[in-house]
Design an enzyme around this catalytic site. Structure first.
Site, mmCIF file in Angstrom:
data_model
loop_
_atom_site.group_PDB
_atom_site.id
_atom_site.type_symbol
_atom_site.label_atom_id
_atom_site.label_comp_id
_atom_site.label_asym_id
_atom_site.label_seq_id
_atom_site.Cartn_x
_atom_site.Cartn_y
_atom_site.Cartn_z
ATOM 1 N N LYS A 157 -2.360 1.596 4.095
ATOM 2 C CA LYS A 157 -1.779 0.381 4.651
ATOM 3 C C LYS A 157 -2.737 -0.387 5.551
ATOM 4 O O LYS A 157 -2.794 -1.620 5.514
ATOM 5 C CB LYS A 157 -0.495 0.725 5.417
ATOM 6 C CG LYS A 157 0.672 1.129 4.522
ATOM 7 C CD LYS A 157 1.914 1.409 5.359
ATOM 8 C CE LYS A 157 3.142 1.617 4.470
ATOM 9 N NZ LYS A 157 3.030 2.744 3.574
ATOM 10 N N GLU B 69 2.860 -2.426 14.300
ATOM 11 C CA GLU B 69 3.272 -3.769 13.900
ATOM 12 C C GLU B 69 4.352 -4.283 14.838
ATOM 13 O O GLU B 69 5.115 -3.497 15.416
ATOM 14 C CB GLU B 69 3.847 -3.766 12.479
ATOM 15 C CG GLU B 69 2.872 -3.478 11.382
ATOM 16 C CD GLU B 69 3.556 -3.478 10.034
ATOM 17 O OE1 GLU B 69 4.809 -3.499 9.991
ATOM 18 O OE2 GLU B 69 2.848 -3.465 9.012
ATOM 19 N N HIS C 197 15.699 2.916 4.683
ATOM 20 C CA HIS C 197 14.475 2.394 4.071
ATOM 21 C C HIS C 197 14.446 2.537 2.551
ATOM 22 O O HIS C 197 13.414 2.307 1.933
ATOM 23 C CB HIS C 197 13.222 3.057 4.675
ATOM 24 C CG HIS C 197 13.117 2.912 6.159
ATOM 25 N ND1 HIS C 197 12.870 1.702 6.783
ATOM 26 C CD2 HIS C 197 13.256 3.815 7.163
ATOM 27 C CE1 HIS C 197 12.838 1.875 8.090
ATOM 28 N NE2 HIS C 197 13.075 3.139 8.348
ATOM 29 N N ARG D 130 2.239 -0.590 -9.460
ATOM 30 C CA ARG D 130 2.976 -0.013 -10.589
ATOM 31 C C ARG D 130 4.159 -0.908 -10.916
ATOM 32 O O ARG D 130 4.394 -1.915 -10.247
ATOM 33 C CB ARG D 130 3.503 1.382 -10.214
ATOM 34 C CG ARG D 130 4.352 1.356 -8.934
ATOM 35 C CD ARG D 130 4.999 2.678 -8.632
ATOM 36 N NE ARG D 130 5.565 2.760 -7.299
ATOM 37 C CZ ARG D 130 6.707 2.218 -6.894
ATOM 38 N NH1 ARG D 130 7.420 1.506 -7.752
ATOM 39 N NH2 ARG D 130 7.152 2.366 -5.660
#
Length: 626
Positions: free
Chosen positions: A116, A200, A235, A297
């Site tokens: 990430k 973040e 999530h 993907r």
């Protein structure tokens, strides 16, 4: 065009790929584990190869066995589907080195987007907007704390190598940061072998927006517009739709252009999804949508994109892997109507979404829906893999039409005895916030029990259902048939009746009225199946002998799902108090304590340590104290 294809996956995505391959005249090879020997994808393929044990690590994650299976069967290419090895760059590279065609992006692209922090730095260089945060190499507590203070709380600590909702912690105040960081790092190290984190800004009203992109080996890259995946639980996506509700033309242009830039930055080839997080506190605006990550993907939710564009994304994957250029130019791709997908899972929302395993004795999908599934009636939901039963997809001229179609379909879906989230989905689709398009990823959590508890059928519905097995009802009682919603029965004198509804004893006044349910003709074992509000109920004659169908309301302790008895804490004849632990059941690698519903005496004890039990098995019965 590729002539033969091995699918390195299982379940619904394997069946989905086989469907397109068959249409294109491509020979298919399936792989399977011990647990999947009789699975639908094995029977659908032209050939199947056993690759190992039931656990994924002993079969579907063994890249060398999968490559060997392709070579042994003469397969020309390998399609990874999603999950398992689909984003494993080393596996992709091994496939290519073995002289096989990899139906996916090149390994370098997978690696570039795999971490990430590195991906976000790459996106910054490509002028793709990223969430305000810290991506630095200095991982000391002091530096991380200082950066969090600078960004401003709340912040989100995320594992650099994370995914699937693991390695994430929200921090609302500075004094919480140290403990949250330590917890996140421990989980990251345990799950991914990498304890590095990034920080973040936490978005208080986040929308999950993602864009489908496609690239070919000729340098062309296009987008196929956006999807909204904001309806999430822990999530994990539950409902996905396309296009995103409330997305202006300006915001759509900006986010889709950013997605194409992201794909170009890594010379992307094949199907990919660029995920963004949007601050929806004041609607969707281009300057409040930021890059989050890329999935290299095909996505689970790809059917909604297929529905609004008319494109078969698996066909595009196969054509691009064969060296062909993209079939359409950007200006030839347009949005047509609205599509919604709901993920039907084998789980029990009323019991904390515990997985529900076992044989699907009844699995009846309604007409009018696209159903992507890897199971059928008689299949078994095993504890080894994701408990998805199917993806239910609808397409309408507009969003309201699509919602109505999907709710109607859920209210005709019949699944038994495995528990599902169908009722939960039905209520979520009818939620005022969802209907108005006021979405964010916290909506499901805020609604809580409003969504998770299935309301009981009405007295009229129960009266109708009992006509399948109760011979003492009036002769004029109509016999139920599928699809008789809204049928009105003639009024008759009210009569008190007692039935078991999913094992719970229910007393009601028999009446004739407007039905709000569908009755499935499952009149065996003295029972009928009733579908009400998306949920399936088994209505049976009330038992008076303490058999397994008796209810917790009368002191019967029933197995909430198939599992193994770990321990028994009481003995027959023992006095117990409300809430006292009676026994412990292990299922899906989780232990659940079953407790006394009230003060009383253990009247019956059938549970034995080490024994395997099925759902609703009578484990014990407590006689209520006088």
């Amino acid at each position: 065009m590729i002539q033969s294809l091995l699918i390195a996956n299982r379940g619904e995505i394997a069946c989905r790929i086989i469907r397109t391959a068959r249409r294109l005249g491509i020979r298919t090879v399936a792989v399977y584990s011990d647990a999947d020997a009789n699975a639908l994808h094995v029977r659908e393929a032209d050939q199947a190869v056993h690759v190992g044990g039931a656990q994924a690590r002993d079969s579907y994650l063994l890249g060398e066995r999968i490559i060997a299976a392709a070579q042994e069967t003469g397969a020309q290419a390998i399609h990874p589907g999603y999950g398992f090895l689909s984003e494993n760059a080393d596996f992709a590279e091994a496939v290519i080195v073995a002289g096989l065609v990899w139906v996916g992006p090149n390994p370098a692209s997978i690696r570039a987007m795999g971490l990430k922090d590195a991906a976000k730095k790459l996106m910054q260089g490509a002028h793709v907007p990223v969430t305000p945060g810290y991506l630095g190499e200095d991982q000391s507590l002091e530096r991380l704390q200082r950066e969090a203070d600078r960004i401003g709380y709340p912040v989100l600590i995320k594992a650099v190598a994370g995914g699937g909702g693991k390695g994430m912690r929200r921090v609302d105040a500075a004094q919480q940061f140290t403990d949250a960081l330590a917890s996140c790092q421990r989980e990251a190290a345990s799950s991914f072998g990498d304890d590095r984190v990034l920080i973040e800004k936490y978005i208080l009203a986040p929308r999950h927006i993602e864009v489908q992109v496609f690239g070919d080996t000729h340098g062309n890259i296009v987008h196929l517009f956006e999807r909204d995946c904001s309806m999430q639980r822990r999530h994990q996506k539950v409902i996905e739709e396309a296009p995103a509700p409330g997305m202006s033309k300006e915001a759509r242009f900006a986010v889709c252009e950013a997605a194409v830039k992201a794909a170009r930055a890594v010379d992307y080839v094949g199907a990919g999804t660029i995920e963004f997080i949007a601050d929806a506190s004041h609607g969707l605006h281009a300057d409040r949508i930021w890059f989050m990550e890329m999935n290299t993907r095909l996505q689970v939710e790809h059917p909604v994109t297929e529905a609004i564009t008319g494109v078969d994304l698996v066909e595009w994957q196969l054509r691009i892997a064969s060296g062909e250029p993209l079939p359409l130019r950007q200006e030839e791709i347009a949005i047509d109507g609205h599509a919604i997908e709901a993920r039907l899972y084998a789980e029990d929302p009323a019991k904390g979404f515990l997985p529900s395993t076992g044989k699907l004795e009844v699995l009846d999908f309604p007409s009018g829906l696209r159903v992507d599934t890897g199971v059928e009636a008689g299949s078994t939901i095993s504890p080894f893999y994701d408990p998805m039963i199917a993806k239910l997809i609808v397409h309408g001229a507009h969003r309201d039409e699509a919602i109505a179609s999907l709710r109607a379909g859920l209210d005709r879906l019949t699944v038994w005895p495995v528990r599902t989230n169908a009722g939960f989905l039905f209520r979520l689709l009818g939620d005022d916030g969802f209907l108005l398009g006021q979405l964010d990823t916290g909506l499901i959590e805020r609604r809580g029990k409003e969504l998770t508890v299935d309301p009981l059928p009405t007295a009229a519905d129960l009266t109708y259902a009992t006509s399948w097995f109760a011979q003492d009802l009036p002769d004029d009682t109509a016999r139920a048939t599928r699809g008789l919603e809204g049928f009105r029965l003639n009024r008759a004198p009210a009569t008190a009746r007692v039935v078991n509804v999913n094992g719970e004893r229910v007393t009601f006044e028999a009446e004739r009225g407007v039905l709000s349910s569908h009755v499935y003709p499952h009149a065996r074992d003295g029972a009928a199946l009733l579908v009400h509000g998306g949920a399936t109920f088994r209505v049976s004659e009330a038992r008076t002998d303490g058999a397994a169908g008796a209810a917790a309301g009368d002191g019967s302790i029933l197995a909430p799902m198939p599992g193994r008895i770990v321990s028994v804490e009481v003995s027959e004849g023992q006095a117990v108090t409300a809430g006292q632990k009676l026994l412990v059941l292990e299922a899906m690698k989780m232990e659940q304590a079953l407790t006394a519903p009230f003060d009383g005496t253990v009247e019956t004890l059938g549970a034995v340590p080490g024994a395997q039990v099925q759902v609703d098995a009578l484990l014990a019965k407590v006689r209520k104290a006088e």
